[in-house]
Design a protein around this motif. Structure first.
Motif, PDB file in Angstrom:
ATOM      1  N   SER A   1      60.808  35.439  50.135  1.00  0.00           N
ATOM      2  CA  SER A   1      60.598  35.806  48.731  1.00  0.00           C
ATOM      3  C   SER A   1      59.163  36.295  48.554  1.00  0.00           C
ATOM      4  CB  SER A   1      60.846  34.597  47.827  1.00  0.00           C
ATOM      5  OG  SER A   1      59.820  33.634  48.016  1.00  0.00           O
ATOM      6  N   ILE A   2      58.949  36.995  47.470  1.00  0.00           N
ATOM      7  CA  ILE A   2      57.607  37.479  47.143  1.00  0.00           C
ATOM      8  C   ILE A   2      56.627  36.311  47.065  1.00  0.00           C
ATOM      9  CG2 ILE A   2      56.195  38.593  45.363  1.00  0.00           C
ATOM     10  CD1 ILE A   2      57.919  40.635  46.696  1.00  0.00           C
ATOM     11  N   SER A   3      57.033  35.228  46.418  1.00  0.00           N
ATOM     12  CA  SER A   3      56.118  34.090  46.277  1.00  0.00           C
ATOM     13  C   SER A   3      55.793  33.466  47.635  1.00  0.00           C
ATOM     14  CB  SER A   3      56.672  33.051  45.305  1.00  0.00           C
ATOM     15  OG  SER A   3      57.915  32.565  45.751  1.00  0.00           O
ATOM     16  N   GLU A   4      56.752  33.420  48.545  1.00  0.00           N
ATOM     17  CA  GLU A   4      56.477  32.914  49.901  1.00  0.00           C
ATOM     18  C   GLU A   4      55.479  33.817  50.613  1.00  0.00           C
ATOM     19  OE1 GLU A   4      60.183  31.013  52.104  1.00  0.00           O
ATOM     20  OE2 GLU A   4      60.743  32.870  51.058  1.00  0.00           O
ATOM     21  N   LEU A   5      55.679  35.112  50.477  1.00  0.00           N
ATOM     22  CA  LEU A   5      54.792  36.061  51.145  1.00  0.00           C
ATOM     23  C   LEU A   5      53.396  36.052  50.543  1.00  0.00           C
ATOM     24  CD1 LEU A   5      57.253  39.071  51.457  1.00  0.00           C
ATOM     25  CD2 LEU A   5      56.414  37.621  53.322  1.00  0.00           C
ATOM     26  N   ALA A   6      53.310  35.896  49.234  1.00  0.00           N
ATOM     27  CA  ALA A   6      52.016  35.947  48.549  1.00  0.00           C
ATOM     28  C   ALA A   6      51.197  34.676  48.762  1.00  0.00           C
ATOM     29  CB  ALA A   6      52.225  36.187  47.056  1.00  0.00           C
ATOM     30  N   GLY A   7      51.860  33.575  49.060  1.00  0.00           N
ATOM     31  CA  GLY A   7      51.193  32.277  49.170  1.00  0.00           C
ATOM     32  C   GLY A   7      49.903  32.249  49.973  1.00  0.00           C
ATOM     33  N   PRO A   8      49.879  32.783  51.185  1.00  0.00           N
ATOM     34  CA  PRO A   8      48.669  32.687  52.012  1.00  0.00           C
ATOM     35  C   PRO A   8      47.499  33.580  51.570  1.00  0.00           C
ATOM     36  CG  PRO A   8      50.623  33.156  53.367  1.00  0.00           C
ATOM     37  CD  PRO A   8      51.022  33.281  51.942  1.00  0.00           C
ATOM     38  N   PHE A   9      47.740  34.457  50.621  1.00  0.00           N
ATOM     39  CA  PHE A   9      46.701  35.428  50.250  1.00  0.00           C
ATOM     40  C   PHE A   9      46.005  35.016  48.957  1.00  0.00           C
ATOM     41  CE2 PHE A   9      49.932  37.662  52.696  1.00  0.00           C
ATOM     42  CZ  PHE A   9      49.148  38.125  53.738  1.00  0.00           C
ATOM     43  N   ASP A  10      44.704  35.185  48.965  1.00  0.00           N
ATOM     44  CA  ASP A  10      43.887  34.845  47.800  1.00  0.00           C
ATOM     45  C   ASP A  10      43.752  36.078  46.906  1.00  0.00           C
ATOM     46  OD1 ASP A  10      42.239  33.409  46.104  1.00  0.00           O
ATOM     47  OD2 ASP A  10      40.428  33.897  47.240  1.00  0.00           O
ATOM     48  N   MET A  11      44.850  36.399  46.212  1.00  0.00           N
ATOM     49  CA  MET A  11      44.822  37.536  45.291  1.00  0.00           C
ATOM     50  C   MET A  11      45.852  37.303  44.192  1.00  0.00           C
ATOM     51  SD  MET A  11      46.701  40.679  47.360  1.00  0.00           S
ATOM     52  CE  MET A  11      45.722  40.517  48.840  1.00  0.00           C
ATOM     53  N   ALA A  12      45.645  37.981  43.103  1.00  0.00           N
ATOM     54  CA  ALA A  12      46.575  37.880  41.975  1.00  0.00           C
ATOM     55  C   ALA A  12      47.908  38.523  42.361  1.00  0.00           C
ATOM     56  CB  ALA A  12      45.987  38.577  40.754  1.00  0.00           C
ATOM     57  N   LEU A  13      48.975  38.018  41.791  1.00  0.00           N
ATOM     58  CA  LEU A  13      50.311  38.516  42.114  1.00  0.00           C
ATOM     59  C   LEU A  13      50.456  40.020  41.855  1.00  0.00           C
ATOM     60  CD1 LEU A  13      53.022  37.727  43.275  1.00  0.00           C
ATOM     61  CD2 LEU A  13      53.775  37.165  40.953  1.00  0.00           C
ATOM     62  N   PRO A  14      49.924  40.558  40.744  1.00  0.00           N
ATOM     63  CA  PRO A  14      50.041  42.016  40.550  1.00  0.00           C
ATOM     64  C   PRO A  14      49.378  42.819  41.687  1.00  0.00           C
ATOM     65  CG  PRO A  14      49.495  40.976  38.477  1.00  0.00           C
ATOM     66  CD  PRO A  14      49.379  39.910  39.542  1.00  0.00           C
ATOM     67  N   SER A  15      48.271  42.327  42.198  1.00  0.00           N
ATOM     68  CA  SER A  15      47.618  43.004  43.325  1.00  0.00           C
ATOM     69  C   SER A  15      48.473  42.915  44.576  1.00  0.00           C
ATOM     70  CB  SER A  15      46.249  42.379  43.613  1.00  0.00           C
ATOM     71  OG  SER A  15      45.396  42.558  42.516  1.00  0.00           O
ATOM     72  N   PHE A  16      49.061  41.752  44.803  1.00  0.00           N
ATOM     73  CA  PHE A  16      49.931  41.582  45.963  1.00  0.00           C
ATOM     74  C   PHE A  16      51.163  42.484  45.840  1.00  0.00           C
ATOM     75  CE2 PHE A  16      53.269  39.529  48.449  1.00  0.00           C
ATOM     76  CZ  PHE A  16      52.636  39.472  49.675  1.00  0.00           C
ATOM     77  N   MET A  17      51.684  42.618  44.646  1.00  0.00           N
ATOM     78  CA  MET A  17      52.864  43.460  44.423  1.00  0.00           C
ATOM     79  C   MET A  17      52.585  44.925  44.770  1.00  0.00           C
ATOM     80  SD  MET A  17      55.393  41.605  43.750  1.00  0.00           S
ATOM     81  CE  MET A  17      56.541  42.868  43.241  1.00  0.00           C
ATOM     82  N   LYS A  18      51.339  45.363  44.632  1.00  0.00           N
ATOM     83  CA  LYS A  18      50.992  46.732  45.032  1.00  0.00           C
ATOM     84  C   LYS A  18      51.165  46.899  46.542  1.00  0.00           C
ATOM     85  CE  LYS A  18      47.899  47.712  41.220  1.00  0.00           C
ATOM     86  NZ  LYS A  18      46.521  48.023  40.791  1.00  0.00           N
ATOM     87  N   HIS A  19      50.824  45.853  47.291  1.00  0.00           N
ATOM     88  CA  HIS A  19      51.033  45.902  48.742  1.00  0.00           C
ATOM     89  C   HIS A  19      52.532  45.979  49.064  1.00  0.00           C
ATOM     90  CE1 HIS A  19      46.902  45.329  50.024  1.00  0.00           C
ATOM     91  NE2 HIS A  19      46.772  44.347  49.145  1.00  0.00           N
ATOM     92  N   ILE A  20      53.307  45.186  48.356  1.00  0.00           N
ATOM     93  CA  ILE A  20      54.760  45.202  48.561  1.00  0.00           C
ATOM     94  C   ILE A  20      55.315  46.588  48.237  1.00  0.00           C
ATOM     95  CG2 ILE A  20      56.966  44.246  47.749  1.00  0.00           C
ATOM     96  CD1 ILE A  20      55.365  42.369  49.597  1.00  0.00           C
TER      97      ILE A  20
END
Length: 113
Positions: free
Chosen positions: A33-52
């Motif tokens: 899931s997105i939340s599982e993938l985002a967990g290890p990264f120190d960034m806001a979810l909207p920023s992580f979603m740009k990577h996705i």
């Protein structure tokens, strides 16, 4: 041929970022899931979603939504594009180094005479 290079460019551009490479490495184990993938990264979810989005636009991952959970999985067929390009480069450079080795061997024989 131009579309091949454009696709290859988008794949390498997507993989140029260490966060996106880490996501691909993680998805190589199993979908997440997105939340599982985002967990290890120190960034806001909207920023992580740009990577996705970058990975998805390059065709490296697929996402699907089940209820409120968005799950990502790797598109292994798309990775074959990279593998094919690397194989082509490997053949090219092996051929060049083989010719260089042959040239140097022949040059040594000529100097030994």
């Amino acid at each position: 041929m131009a579309q091949y290079h454009s696709s290859l460019d988008s794949v390498f551009l997507a993989l140029a970022d260490p966060t996106r490479r880490a996501v691909i490495a993680r998805l190589g184990q199993r979908p997440a899931s997105i939340s599982e993938l985002a967990g290890p990264f120190d960034m806001a979810l909207p920023s992580f979603m740009k990577h996705i989005a970058t990975l998805e636009n390059a065709g490296l991952i697929r996402t699907s939504k089940h209820g409120r959970v968005r799950t990502c999985e790797i598109d292994r067929d798309r990775l074959s594009l990279i593998e094919d390009w690397l194989d082509e480069q490997r053949r090219l450079w092996e051929g060049r180094t083989d010719r260089l080795e042959s040239f140097l061997r022949d040059t040594d024989k000529d100097h030994a005479k």
